[in-house]
Scaffold this motif. Structure first.
Motif, PDB file in Angstrom:
ATOM      1  N   LEU A 125      44.422  24.875  56.452  1.00 49.68           N
ATOM      2  CA  LEU A 125      43.965  26.266  56.493  1.00 49.68           C
ATOM      3  C   LEU A 125      44.679  27.053  57.583  1.00 49.68           C
ATOM      4  CD1 LEU A 125      40.140  25.682  55.971  1.00 49.68           C
ATOM      5  CD2 LEU A 125      41.708  26.780  54.352  1.00 49.68           C
ATOM      6  N   ARG A 126      44.771  26.479  58.789  1.00 48.60           N
ATOM      7  CA  ARG A 126      45.383  27.248  59.875  1.00 48.60           C
ATOM      8  C   ARG A 126      46.902  27.329  59.738  1.00 48.60           C
ATOM      9  NH1 ARG A 126      45.259  23.821  65.550  1.00 48.60           N
ATOM     10  NH2 ARG A 126      45.829  21.767  64.725  1.00 48.60           N
ATOM     11  N   GLN A 127      47.490  26.450  58.908  1.00 51.82           N
ATOM     12  CA  GLN A 127      48.928  26.504  58.654  1.00 51.82           C
ATOM     13  C   GLN A 127      49.249  27.222  57.343  1.00 51.82           C
ATOM     14  OE1 GLN A 127      50.024  22.358  58.848  1.00 51.82           O
ATOM     15  NE2 GLN A 127      49.423  22.180  61.009  1.00 51.82           N
ATOM     16  N   ASN A 128      48.224  27.843  56.738  1.00 50.53           N
ATOM     17  CA  ASN A 128      48.388  28.636  55.508  1.00 50.53           C
ATOM     18  C   ASN A 128      48.979  27.812  54.359  1.00 50.53           C
ATOM     19  OD1 ASN A 128      47.409  31.108  56.682  1.00 50.53           O
ATOM     20  ND2 ASN A 128      49.370  31.252  57.763  1.00 50.53           N
ATOM     21  N   HIS A 129      48.565  26.555  54.271  1.00 52.91           N
ATOM     22  CA  HIS A 129      49.075  25.671  53.222  1.00 52.91           C
ATOM     23  C   HIS A 129      48.698  26.165  51.830  1.00 52.91           C
ATOM     24  CE1 HIS A 129      50.215  21.863  51.298  1.00 52.91           C
ATOM     25  NE2 HIS A 129      49.061  21.918  50.649  1.00 52.91           N
ATOM     26  N   TRP A 130      47.490  26.694  51.685  1.00 51.59           N
ATOM     27  CA  TRP A 130      47.005  27.133  50.371  1.00 51.59           C
ATOM     28  C   TRP A 130      47.224  28.621  50.139  1.00 51.59           C
ATOM     29  CZ3 TRP A 130      46.087  22.968  47.707  1.00 51.59           C
ATOM     30  CH2 TRP A 130      45.620  21.813  48.346  1.00 51.59           C
ATOM     31  N   GLY A 131      47.712  29.321  51.125  1.00 48.46           N
ATOM     32  CA  GLY A 131      47.898  30.771  51.042  1.00 48.46           C
ATOM     33  C   GLY A 131      47.572  31.410  52.381  1.00 48.46           C
ATOM     34  N   GLU A 132      47.785  32.690  52.485  1.00 50.17           N
ATOM     35  CA  GLU A 132      47.604  33.408  53.750  1.00 50.17           C
ATOM     36  C   GLU A 132      46.131  33.542  54.119  1.00 50.17           C
ATOM     37  OE1 GLU A 132      49.298  35.304  57.108  1.00 50.17           O
ATOM     38  OE2 GLU A 132      50.251  34.260  55.436  1.00 50.17           O
ATOM     39  N   ARG A 133      45.721  32.888  55.228  1.00 50.59           N
ATOM     40  CA  ARG A 133      44.381  32.994  55.822  1.00 50.59           C
ATOM     41  C   ARG A 133      43.262  32.772  54.782  1.00 50.59           C
ATOM     42  NH1 ARG A 133      46.463  37.841  57.655  1.00 50.59           N
ATOM     43  NH2 ARG A 133      44.719  38.991  56.757  1.00 50.59           N
ATOM     44  N   VAL A 134      43.389  31.722  54.020  1.00 48.28           N
ATOM     45  CA  VAL A 134      42.424  31.418  52.949  1.00 48.28           C
ATOM     46  C   VAL A 134      41.060  31.097  53.540  1.00 48.28           C
ATOM     47  CG1 VAL A 134      41.815  29.657  51.231  1.00 48.28           C
ATOM     48  CG2 VAL A 134      44.086  30.692  51.212  1.00 48.28           C
ATOM     49  N   ARG A 135      40.013  31.597  52.876  1.00 46.34           N
ATOM     50  CA  ARG A 135      38.650  31.209  53.223  1.00 46.34           C
ATOM     51  C   ARG A 135      37.789  31.211  51.967  1.00 46.34           C
ATOM     52  NH1 ARG A 135      34.717  35.772  55.588  1.00 46.34           N
ATOM     53  NH2 ARG A 135      33.826  33.873  56.475  1.00 46.34           N
ATOM     54  N   LEU A 136      36.843  30.294  51.928  1.00 49.80           N
ATOM     55  CA  LEU A 136      35.841  30.272  50.862  1.00 49.80           C
ATOM     56  C   LEU A 136      34.484  30.388  51.531  1.00 49.80           C
ATOM     57  CD1 LEU A 136      34.882  29.904  47.953  1.00 49.80           C
ATOM     58  CD2 LEU A 136      34.927  27.412  48.340  1.00 49.80           C
ATOM     59  N   GLU A 137      33.833  31.526  51.343  1.00 48.29           N
ATOM     60  CA  GLU A 137      32.509  31.729  51.926  1.00 48.29           C
ATOM     61  C   GLU A 137      31.485  30.882  51.176  1.00 48.29           C
ATOM     62  OE1 GLU A 137      31.988  36.138  53.285  1.00 48.29           O
ATOM     63  OE2 GLU A 137      33.257  36.148  51.499  1.00 48.29           O
ATOM     64  N   GLN A 138      30.558  30.340  51.923  1.00 44.08           N
ATOM     65  CA  GLN A 138      29.609  29.393  51.343  1.00 44.08           C
ATOM     66  C   GLN A 138      28.763  30.015  50.232  1.00 44.08           C
ATOM     67  OE1 GLN A 138      26.242  28.805  54.476  1.00 44.08           O
ATOM     68  NE2 GLN A 138      28.031  29.516  55.595  1.00 44.08           N
ATOM     69  N   GLU A 139      28.477  31.329  50.349  1.00 44.29           N
ATOM     70  CA  GLU A 139      27.631  31.956  49.332  1.00 44.29           C
ATOM     71  C   GLU A 139      28.335  32.135  47.993  1.00 44.29           C
ATOM     72  OE1 GLU A 139      28.861  35.422  52.135  1.00 44.29           O
ATOM     73  OE2 GLU A 139      28.523  33.245  52.223  1.00 44.29           O
ATOM     74  N   ARG A 140      29.657  31.887  47.963  1.00 44.67           N
ATOM     75  CA  ARG A 140      30.398  32.005  46.701  1.00 44.67           C
ATOM     76  C   ARG A 140      30.369  30.715  45.874  1.00 44.67           C
ATOM     77  NH1 ARG A 140      33.969  36.444  46.371  1.00 44.67           N
ATOM     78  NH2 ARG A 140      33.932  37.760  48.229  1.00 44.67           N
ATOM     79  N   ILE A 141      29.849  29.679  46.466  1.00 47.08           N
ATOM     80  CA  ILE A 141      29.778  28.399  45.760  1.00 47.08           C
ATOM     81  C   ILE A 141      28.597  28.424  44.791  1.00 47.08           C
ATOM     82  CG2 ILE A 141      29.393  25.914  46.034  1.00 47.08           C
ATOM     83  CD1 ILE A 141      30.834  26.124  48.733  1.00 47.08           C
ATOM     84  N   GLY A 142      28.848  28.074  43.545  1.00 46.05           N
ATOM     85  CA  GLY A 142      27.803  28.131  42.532  1.00 46.05           C
ATOM     86  C   GLY A 142      26.701  27.121  42.780  1.00 46.05           C
ATOM     87  N   PHE A 143      25.477  27.465  42.319  1.00 42.39           N
ATOM     88  CA  PHE A 143      24.343  26.573  42.582  1.00 42.39           C
ATOM     89  C   PHE A 143      24.357  25.326  41.703  1.00 42.39           C
ATOM     90  CE2 PHE A 143      22.856  29.717  45.395  1.00 42.39           C
ATOM     91  CZ  PHE A 143      21.944  29.085  46.218  1.00 42.39           C
ATOM     92  N   ASP A 144      25.016  25.377  40.566  1.00 43.58           N
ATOM     93  CA  ASP A 144      25.178  24.143  39.785  1.00 43.58           C
ATOM     94  C   ASP A 144      26.056  23.169  40.564  1.00 43.58           C
ATOM     95  OD1 ASP A 144      23.604  24.999  37.726  1.00 43.58           O
ATOM     96  OD2 ASP A 144      25.275  25.718  36.485  1.00 43.58           O
ATOM     97  N   PHE A 145      27.078  23.706  41.217  1.00 42.08           N
ATOM     98  CA  PHE A 145      27.959  22.886  42.039  1.00 42.08           C
ATOM     99  C   PHE A 145      27.178  22.300  43.211  1.00 42.08           C
ATOM    100  CE2 PHE A 145      31.487  21.799  44.776  1.00 42.08           C
ATOM    101  CZ  PHE A 145      32.525  21.494  43.897  1.00 42.08           C
ATOM    102  N   LEU A 146      26.301  23.123  43.805  1.00 47.19           N
ATOM    103  CA  LEU A 146      25.459  22.672  44.912  1.00 47.19           C
ATOM    104  C   LEU A 146      24.529  21.546  44.460  1.00 47.19           C
ATOM    105  CD1 LEU A 146      24.001  22.849  47.672  1.00 47.19           C
ATOM    106  CD2 LEU A 146      22.709  24.808  46.752  1.00 47.19           C
ATOM    107  N   ARG A 147      23.858  21.742  43.315  1.00 47.37           N
ATOM    108  CA  ARG A 147      22.920  20.732  42.840  1.00 47.37           C
ATOM    109  C   ARG A 147      23.625  19.410  42.547  1.00 47.37           C
ATOM    110  NH1 ARG A 147      20.973  25.372  40.019  1.00 47.37           N
ATOM    111  NH2 ARG A 147      18.931  26.042  40.824  1.00 47.37           N
ATOM    112  N   GLU A 148      24.842  19.509  41.997  1.00 49.65           N
ATOM    113  CA  GLU A 148      25.607  18.295  41.720  1.00 49.65           C
ATOM    114  C   GLU A 148      25.926  17.546  43.009  1.00 49.65           C
ATOM    115  OE1 GLU A 148      30.082  17.007  40.241  1.00 49.65           O
ATOM    116  OE2 GLU A 148      29.332  19.009  39.724  1.00 49.65           O
ATOM    117  N   ALA A 149      26.294  18.319  44.062  1.00 53.76           N
ATOM    118  CA  ALA A 149      26.613  17.681  45.353  1.00 53.76           C
ATOM    119  C   ALA A 149      25.371  17.040  45.957  1.00 53.76           C
ATOM    120  CB  ALA A 149      27.197  18.719  46.304  1.00 53.76           C
TER     121      ALA A 149
END
Length: 391
Positions: free
Chosen positions: A363-387
């Motif tokens: 992330l800090r070396q921009n491997h996936w793109g410039e200043r990438v972030r995934l906010e936790q509230e964007r994660i779907g609840f089906d994905f959460l329940r599976e985890a």
């Protein structure tokens, strides 16, 4: 023309004011007067070739003289004979400097602050010498600030809230708004045993001087419907003071910590578990809860450099905490929902495991793109329940 003008002389004195030196000299600071100002005049060639301009320059300096004194020297012109030109310019007294820059009224106001301080709290005169311009900014509130200092001197480490100081005209907002200044003043007058040096800054003001601080609070929800702290059927969304939370020993085996309030409120039911609403950087409110060390702790933060920095900090309190939904699989599964981190963290984080550290580096070396972030509230609840099924 590079010769010194009356405006240049004024600027020189204004700099003394801006540095607080003029006012400081009124309270025992450095003696500044008589003071020779910088003067740049015509050289010998300019005197010979540009005498009309020289004469105008002399006229400007002479016309403005009054606040300053001109020291003259004689020069001989090949056509016009002997003439006098300025050789030096002096300000002999503070009053002349103040007149030149129009600060007499402000200086009189400062003198009144000095007189009042000398009468009420003479030990604070060194502060006025060091911070005279700040004192002028506080002139309206200065009498009340002196009263507060006097009150604390009479009631060291009072063990009350700031709101409970009972002084006419003194209100909580005044104290809270000027805690930085009050700390400087109190440090000058209070005995050492009345100051807790372990606490500093505005946030540590109350503890430094023995006032009661607004208690930290912990908000949590019981995720198991079979567990009840309150004798009601409603959702067990509970907020306790830090000390009350620390005194609990909840009969759960798993504790989740999440930074997003909606995630906290909508966190699905989990047997034998509780979820805590996090506080970003800063986990002092959890530090005293020793019973947390006996539980499985899962931290769910944003997948960005600051999310990992917060995880790293949390492990300073709870070394055994496990990151939750902060892995490469989760990041790549939500590529369409990526955002951009404004000011990424770049430092080395020593409490991450190898997998977390690898993703943090990407992330800090921009491997996936410039200043990438995934906010936790964007994660779907089906994905959460599976985890959660894997826990």
């Amino acid at each position: 023309m590079t010769w010194t003008t009356p405006a240049d002389l004024k600027k020189q004195v204004q700099k003394l004011w801006d540095r607080g030196l003029l006012l400081a000299s009124m309270t025992g600071g450095e003696s500044l007067f008589p003071r020779r100002l910088t003067l740049k005049g015509p050289n010998s060639r300019e005197l010979s070739e540009r005498f009309p301009e020289v004469r105008d320059w002399i006229g400007q300096l002479s016309a403005a003289a009054g606040p300053y004194r001109i020291e003259w020297r004689s020069v001989k012109h090949r056509v016009l004979g002997n003439n006098k030109i300025p050789a030096a310019i002096w300000i002999d007294q503070l009053s002349q400097a103040l007149e030149l820059i129009g600060k007499r009224r402000a200086a009189d106001q400062f003198a009144a602050l000095v007189e009042l301080t000398s009468d009420k709290q003479p030990d604070l005169l060194p502060w006025l010498t060091k911070r005279p311009l700040r004192a002028l900014e506080l002139a309206k509130d200065w009498p009340r600030l002196l009263e507060i200092v006097g009150w604390v001197l009479k009631h060291p480490r009072p063990a009350i809230y700031l709101r409970q100081i009972d002084l006419p005209g003194v209100h909580t907002k005044l104290i809270e708004g000027d805690r930085g200044v009050l700390a400087e003043l109190l440090d000058l007058v209070l005995p050492e045993d009345a100051i807790d040096m372990a606490h500093t800054g505005i946030g540590g003001f109350c503890r430094r001087y023995g006032f009661l601080d607004k208690p930290s609070r912990v908000r949590f929800r019981l995720l198991d419907s079979n567990l009840r702290l309150l004798p009601v059927e409603a959702d067990q969304d509970i907020t306790l003071t830090q000390s009350a939370f620390a005194s609990l020993d909840l009969s759960v085996s798993k504790v989740f910590i999440t930074e997003n309030e909606i995630n906290f409120l909508a966190f699905p039911e989990v047997s034998d578990a509780v979820v805590i609403f996090g506080a970003g950087y800063g986990f002092d409110n959890l530090a005293a809860a020793t019973w947390l060390h006996e539980k499985e702790i899962y931290y769910w933060g944003d997948i960005d450099t600051h999310g990992f920095a917060i995880l790293n900090q949390l492990r300073g309190f709870l070394p055994h905490v496990v990151s939750f939904l902060m892995d490469q699989r989760t990041l790549l599964a939500h590529r369409a929902l990526w955002g951009s981190e404004m000011q990424p963290e770049t430092g080395t984080l020593t409490r991450l495991n190898s997998e977390e550290n690898a993703l943090y580096d990407q992330l800090r070396q921009n491997h996936w793109g410039e200043r990438v972030r995934l906010e936790q509230e964007r994660i779907g609840f089906d994905f959460l329940r599976e985890a959660l099924r894997g826990i």
